[in-house]
Design a protein around this motif. Structure first.
Motif, PDB file in Angstrom:
ATOM      1  N   GLN A   1      -3.152  67.591  -4.679  1.00 37.49           N
ATOM      2  CA  GLN A   1      -2.945  67.538  -6.118  1.00 37.49           C
ATOM      3  C   GLN A   1      -2.624  66.120  -6.564  1.00 37.49           C
ATOM      4  O   GLN A   1      -2.106  65.317  -5.789  1.00 37.49           O
ATOM      5  N   ALA A   2      -2.965  65.853  -7.806  1.00 40.53           N
ATOM      6  CA  ALA A   2      -2.692  64.532  -8.366  1.00 40.53           C
ATOM      7  C   ALA A   2      -1.200  64.390  -8.673  1.00 40.53           C
ATOM      8  O   ALA A   2      -0.515  65.367  -8.996  1.00 40.53           O
ATOM      9  N   VAL A   3      -0.707  63.171  -8.551  1.00 49.68           N
ATOM     10  CA  VAL A   3       0.688  62.885  -8.879  1.00 49.68           C
ATOM     11  C   VAL A   3       0.733  61.687  -9.830  1.00 49.68           C
ATOM     12  O   VAL A   3      -0.121  60.796  -9.780  1.00 49.68           O
ATOM     13  N   THR A   4       1.740  61.683 -10.689  1.00 48.31           N
ATOM     14  CA  THR A   4       1.924  60.579 -11.638  1.00 48.31           C
ATOM     15  C   THR A   4       3.230  59.860 -11.313  1.00 48.31           C
ATOM     16  O   THR A   4       4.300  60.481 -11.247  1.00 48.31           O
ATOM     17  N   LEU A   5       3.130  58.551 -11.121  1.00 46.29           N
ATOM     18  CA  LEU A   5       4.266  57.732 -10.702  1.00 46.29           C
ATOM     19  C   LEU A   5       4.454  56.569 -11.675  1.00 46.29           C
ATOM     20  O   LEU A   5       3.504  56.093 -12.294  1.00 46.29           O
ATOM     21  N   THR A   6       5.695  56.088 -11.745  1.00 51.57           N
ATOM     22  CA  THR A   6       6.017  54.917 -12.561  1.00 51.57           C
ATOM     23  C   THR A   6       6.742  53.897 -11.701  1.00 51.57           C
ATOM     24  O   THR A   6       7.780  54.214 -11.100  1.00 51.57           O
ATOM     25  N   PRO A   7       6.216  52.671 -11.601  1.00 46.31           N
ATOM     26  CA  PRO A   7       6.894  51.643 -10.797  1.00 46.31           C
ATOM     27  C   PRO A   7       8.188  51.193 -11.472  1.00 46.31           C
ATOM     28  O   PRO A   7       8.252  51.055 -12.706  1.00 46.31           O
ATOM     29  N   ALA A   8       9.211  50.969 -10.675  1.00 41.64           N
ATOM     30  CA  ALA A   8      10.523  50.542 -11.195  1.00 41.64           C
ATOM     31  C   ALA A   8      11.055  49.393 -10.355  1.00 41.64           C
ATOM     32  O   ALA A   8      10.748  49.271  -9.166  1.00 41.64           O
ATOM     33  N   ALA A   9      11.868  48.562 -10.984  1.00 43.27           N
ATOM     34  CA  ALA A   9      12.513  47.452 -10.268  1.00 43.27           C
ATOM     35  C   ALA A   9      13.821  47.130 -10.972  1.00 43.27           C
ATOM     36  O   ALA A   9      13.915  47.230 -12.204  1.00 43.27           O
ATOM     37  N   THR A  10      14.812  46.759 -10.218  1.00 48.72           N
ATOM     38  CA  THR A  10      16.125  46.436 -10.783  1.00 48.72           C
ATOM     39  C   THR A  10      16.763  45.268 -10.064  1.00 48.72           C
ATOM     40  O   THR A  10      16.518  45.039  -8.869  1.00 48.72           O
ATOM     41  N   VAL A  11      17.574  44.528 -10.798  1.00 50.65           N
ATOM     42  CA  VAL A  11      18.513  43.553 -10.242  1.00 50.65           C
ATOM     43  C   VAL A  11      19.892  44.021 -10.652  1.00 50.65           C
ATOM     44  O   VAL A  11      20.138  44.294 -11.834  1.00 50.65           O
ATOM     45  N   LEU A  12      20.799  44.145  -9.688  1.00 53.63           N
ATOM     46  CA  LEU A  12      22.135  44.680  -9.949  1.00 53.63           C
ATOM     47  C   LEU A  12      23.217  43.717  -9.476  1.00 53.63           C
ATOM     48  O   LEU A  12      23.098  43.108  -8.402  1.00 53.63           O
ATOM     49  N   ARG A  13      24.248  43.610 -10.273  1.00 49.61           N
ATOM     50  CA  ARG A  13      25.438  42.847  -9.882  1.00 49.61           C
ATOM     51  C   ARG A  13      26.652  43.715 -10.176  1.00 49.61           C
ATOM     52  O   ARG A  13      26.831  44.201 -11.294  1.00 49.61           O
ATOM     53  N   GLN A  14      27.492  43.888  -9.172  1.00 44.74           N
ATOM     54  CA  GLN A  14      28.697  44.707  -9.322  1.00 44.74           C
ATOM     55  C   GLN A  14      29.856  43.823  -9.744  1.00 44.74           C
ATOM     56  O   GLN A  14      30.298  42.942  -8.998  1.00 44.74           O
ATOM     57  N   GLY A  15      30.346  44.060 -10.958  1.00 41.81           N
ATOM     58  CA  GLY A  15      31.408  43.218 -11.480  1.00 41.81           C
ATOM     59  C   GLY A  15      30.904  41.825 -11.817  1.00 41.81           C
ATOM     60  O   GLY A  15      29.714  41.529 -11.750  1.00 41.81           O
ATOM     61  N   VAL A  16      31.834  40.958 -12.168  1.00 36.76           N
ATOM     62  CA  VAL A  16      31.503  39.564 -12.490  1.00 36.76           C
ATOM     63  C   VAL A  16      32.439  38.666 -11.694  1.00 36.76           C
ATOM     64  O   VAL A  16      33.658  38.739 -11.850  1.00 36.76           O
ATOM     65  N   PRO A  17      31.907  37.813 -10.809  1.00 38.61           N
ATOM     66  CA  PRO A  17      32.763  36.925 -10.022  1.00 38.61           C
ATOM     67  C   PRO A  17      33.633  36.038 -10.909  1.00 38.61           C
ATOM     68  O   PRO A  17      33.251  35.692 -12.031  1.00 38.61           O
ATOM     69  N   THR A  18      34.799  35.673 -10.396  1.00 38.54           N
ATOM     70  CA  THR A  18      35.729  34.825 -11.128  1.00 38.54           C
ATOM     71  C   THR A  18      35.059  33.511 -11.532  1.00 38.54           C
ATOM     72  O   THR A  18      34.406  32.857 -10.731  1.00 38.54           O
TER      73      THR A  18
ATOM     74  N   GLY B   1       7.323  50.013 -15.220  1.00 36.73           N
ATOM     75  CA  GLY B   1       5.952  49.639 -15.546  1.00 36.73           C
ATOM     76  C   GLY B   1       5.175  50.802 -16.143  1.00 36.73           C
ATOM     77  O   GLY B   1       5.741  51.838 -16.521  1.00 36.73           O
ATOM     78  N   GLU B   2       3.893  50.643 -16.228  1.00 38.71           N
ATOM     79  CA  GLU B   2       3.036  51.702 -16.761  1.00 38.71           C
ATOM     80  C   GLU B   2       2.866  52.810 -15.731  1.00 38.71           C
ATOM     81  O   GLU B   2       2.683  52.550 -14.537  1.00 38.71           O
ATOM     82  N   SER B   3       2.925  54.050 -16.195  1.00 33.57           N
ATOM     83  CA  SER B   3       2.746  55.198 -15.294  1.00 33.57           C
ATOM     84  C   SER B   3       1.314  55.218 -14.763  1.00 33.57           C
ATOM     85  O   SER B   3       0.357  54.899 -15.471  1.00 33.57           O
ATOM     86  N   ARG B   4       1.199  55.601 -13.500  1.00 28.59           N
ATOM     87  CA  ARG B   4      -0.114  55.628 -12.831  1.00 28.59           C
ATOM     88  C   ARG B   4      -0.331  57.012 -12.213  1.00 28.59           C
ATOM     89  O   ARG B   4       0.589  57.595 -11.620  1.00 28.59           O
ATOM     90  N   THR B   5      -1.535  57.512 -12.328  1.00 34.11           N
ATOM     91  CA  THR B   5      -1.886  58.797 -11.725  1.00 34.11           C
ATOM     92  C   THR B   5      -2.703  58.560 -10.469  1.00 34.11           C
ATOM     93  O   THR B   5      -3.703  57.827 -10.498  1.00 34.11           O
ATOM     94  N   VAL B   6      -2.261  59.164  -9.370  1.00 33.89           N
ATOM     95  CA  VAL B   6      -2.948  59.021  -8.088  1.00 33.89           C
ATOM     96  C   VAL B   6      -3.668  60.342  -7.785  1.00 33.89           C
ATOM     97  O   VAL B   6      -3.015  61.373  -7.535  1.00 33.89           O
ATOM     98  N   GLN B   7      -4.960  60.307  -7.839  1.00 34.12           N
ATOM     99  CA  GLN B   7      -5.741  61.497  -7.536  1.00 34.12           C
ATOM    100  C   GLN B   7      -5.736  61.765  -6.030  1.00 34.12           C
ATOM    101  O   GLN B   7      -5.443  60.875  -5.229  1.00 34.12           O
ATOM    102  N   PRO B   8      -6.022  63.014  -5.614  1.00 36.60           N
ATOM    103  CA  PRO B   8      -6.081  63.320  -4.167  1.00 36.60           C
ATOM    104  C   PRO B   8      -7.070  62.402  -3.441  1.00 36.60           C
ATOM    105  O   PRO B   8      -8.147  62.079  -3.967  1.00 36.60           O
ATOM    106  N   ASN B   9      -6.654  61.954  -2.249  1.00 36.61           N
ATOM    107  CA  ASN B   9      -7.482  61.112  -1.381  1.00 36.61           C
ATOM    108  C   ASN B   9      -7.834  59.761  -2.028  1.00 36.61           C
ATOM    109  O   ASN B   9      -8.893  59.191  -1.763  1.00 36.61           O
ATOM    110  N   THR B  10      -6.954  59.269  -2.911  1.00 33.44           N
ATOM    111  CA  THR B  10      -7.109  57.925  -3.473  1.00 33.44           C
ATOM    112  C   THR B  10      -5.776  57.189  -3.349  1.00 33.44           C
ATOM    113  O   THR B  10      -4.770  57.767  -2.933  1.00 33.44           O
TER     114      THR B  10
END
Length: 601
Positions: free
Chosen positions: A198-215, A305-314
């Motif tokens: 079956q086909a699936v629809t995915l969305t690429p994601a990326a993050t930069v994280l910083r916990q707290g703020v250094p002195t 990013g933009e959502s992408r649909t991946v068809q079977p065997n692709t």
């Protein structure tokens, strides 16, 4: 000078002096006070004794980097380039361990390399991660805890990329190829192969994280530190900045839609930025999440990013980039051109006078290419600025010299009409007209130098090219204040004035007096002594006191700025002296040599 002009000049001086003192207090002293308070708080926390039962919501951080890097048996891929060293975690494919090998924390030879990324589990963790999202995906998608498998390569270098794979067990296989260039750009290429029915629809994601703020971060009012991004519609772009303080106060995420662009978290000299394909539409956000103490809250910069649909065997492929490194002008400019990144060079906080700051920086770099020393380059810059202003300054100093010669006649007019201000003004204006003198001409060169002065200060303060650059002798960092102090006889006494009880912060701050500051004050005094004296005794005393005030104010500014301003004063004094000597106007230099000659006789 007419009485009205006297009053106006006094008011102008009081207003300008008040603005400068307020700016000094707000931009210099307040950040220093905040830094001292933060240091005192950190010391108090370190000496307050062990905590027997931390609250349930409190996070427990480790100070041992090796423990954090190997938490839960995490396997890692080493990163080695000419500019970076560190590692990438196979748990989540997270880039979370990075040092900038060309930069040191201090000017000491044994100082460690600057740390950029820090793994989760340590205080102030800072890292980048890439993944996918999608609703109702059988087997799931790779996330922050996905155990990736290394299938190609051992060490990530500019010539040896690494390949990671993960199979979700339900027909989807994710392959990630990570490469890095000779500078600070990582390229992450994700391929998703669909072997299911079956086909699936995915969305690429990326993050930069910083916990707290250094002195110390986000405390300076003349510098941006925090979230930054450039967003647009593919044609026009603008840069958005969100300081740490304002960021933490936002109750909801700040969202942006863009075609291409970039976004990240920036410090004074370093930045981590996510870069999508420049023709891809993205949804970006700046968000602070988490409860509890500020040190536990996550500052997140993310993009979908933009959502992408991946068809079977692709299969589909998605490429994203991560900039993680030093904000050098030529490096940012190079990426801006090669990757067609909008306004990437404005990751450097050039300020509102960017149209002056950037050309001044280019000029300093040009002179550095010939002279090999940024201190000498600043001297050359100062000479160039003085040459550009020479014609205007020449007319100004001629007018001031003639004004000095007219002082006896002006005093006669005042004595002639002591109680008739209007008559004084009429006769003075007639005298100026007769002698072809503009009494305001002396102010114009000074006013023109103010924006240049600020642009030089900004350039020295924000550009990493100036960081830890030596001049000669004791000046080992042009971007930092002169380290000498009158309170330990400029280093002859082995004692740090900042360590003095109660008054230490003031001896190292408000009342700091260095060799450069004193030299600057002397040049300012001599320059003002060569100007026509103010007719009003109160004004005269104020102007006599100005060099003392500015000596203390300028003592905490970067050494490079003091070199620029003192050298500018010297060139001004030389130009003034030539004109005054030619017009036979009284001046302190000729007076000094005359007294010296008479003493020898």
């Amino acid at each position: 000078m007419p009485p009205q002009n006297n009053s106006r000049n006094t008011i102008i001086f009081i207003v300008i002096a008040s603005i400068m003192l307020l700016a000094y207090s707000f931009f210099v002293m307040e950040p220093q006070a905040q830094k001292r308070r933060a240091a005192q708080q950190a010391t108090a926390e370190a000496t307050s004794g062990p905590v027997t039962a931390p609250p349930a919501s409190a996070a427990i951080f480790t100070e041992d980097r090796r423990v954090a890097l190997g938490a839960n048996g995490t396997q890692r891929v080493r990163i080695r380039t000419g500019t970076l060293t560190g590692s990438m975690s196979l748990t989540g494919g997270r880039i979370d361990d990075l040092f900038l090998t060309r930069y040191r924390e201090t000017i000491d030879k044994d100082s460690p390399a600057v740390e950029l990324f820090r793994p989760e589990g340590m205080k102030h963790a800072f890292y980048a991660q890439f993944g996918w999202t999608g609703p109702n995906i059988p087997g799931g998608v790779p996330g922050p805890n996905t155990p990736w498998r290394l299938t190609q390569g051992q060490t990530l270098t500019p010539t040896t990329p690494v390949v990671l794979t993960w199979d979700n067990g339900a027909g989807l296989r994710f392959t990630r190829r990570v490469s890095v260039d000779e500078q600070y750009m990582f390229t992450v290429t994700d391929t998703v192969a669909n072997f299911s029915a079956q086909a699936v629809t995915l969305t690429p994601a990326a993050t930069v994280l910083r916990q707290g703020v250094p002195t110390g971060l986000g405390k300076n009012q003349v510098l941006h530190e925090g979230a930054i991004g450039t967003f647009g519609d593919g044609e026009s772009y603008s840069t958005t900045q969100l300081k740490y303080g304002a960021w933490a106060k936002k109750k909801a995420a700040e969202e942006h839609e863009s075609t291409g662009g970039w976004l990240g978290i920036t410090d004074k000299y370093w930045m981590a930025a996510l870069i999508p394909a420049q023709d891809e539409k993205i949804d970006a956000e700046f968000r602070v999440s988490g409860a509890g103490a500020p040190a536990q809250k996550m500052h997140l910069v993310g993009m979908l990013g933009e959502s992408r649909t991946v068809q079977p065997n692709t299969q589909i492929t998605e490429t994203r980039r991560l900039f993680a490194g030093a904000k050098r002008n030529e490096i940012l400019s190079g990426y801006e051109k090669s990757l067609d990144l909008p306004r990437f060079v404005y990751a450097i906080d050039w300020g509102f006078l960017f149209f002056l700051t950037r050309p001044i920086f280019w000029l300093v770099e040009f002179f550095y290419g010939f002279l090999g020393n940024f201190g000498l380059a600043i001297l050359a810059l100062t000479l160039t600025v003085r040459l550009i202003m020479f014609p205007l300054a020449n007319k100004s100093y001629e007018s001031m010299s003639k004004m000095r010669n007219l002082q006896p006649k002006m005093e006669e007019i005042k004595k002639k009409h002591p109680d008739e201000p209007q008559k004084q003004q009429q006769e003075l204006m007639a005298l100026y007209q007769k002698e072809k003198i503009n009494p305001l001409a002396g102010c114009l060169p000074l006013l023109l130098q103010i924006p240049v002065f600020y642009a030089v200060y900004k350039m020295l303060f924000v550009t990493i090219e100036m960081r830890h650059q030596p001049f000669f002798g004791w000046i080992r960092d042009l971007s930092a204040p002169d380290p000498t102090s009158i309170w330990n006889l400029f280093g002859l006494i082995p004692w740090d004035p900042a360590s003095a009880p109660l008054v230490g912060p003031y001896l190292a701050g408000t009342f700091a007096l260095s060799i450069l500051a004193i030299f600057y004050g002397l040049t300012m005094w001599l320059q003002m002594a060569m100007s026509p004296p103010a007719p009003d005794p109160m004004q005269r005393r104020i102007f006599q006191f100005m060099p003392v005030v500015f000596t203390f104010i300028m003592a905490t500014f970067p050494a490079g700025l003091l070199i620029y301003w003192a050298w500018s004063n010297i060139l001004t004094i030389f130009q003034q002296y030539i004109i005054m000597h030619r017009l036979k106007a009284e001046n302190p230099i000729d007076t000094f040599f005359a007294r010296l000659k008479n003493a020898k006789a």
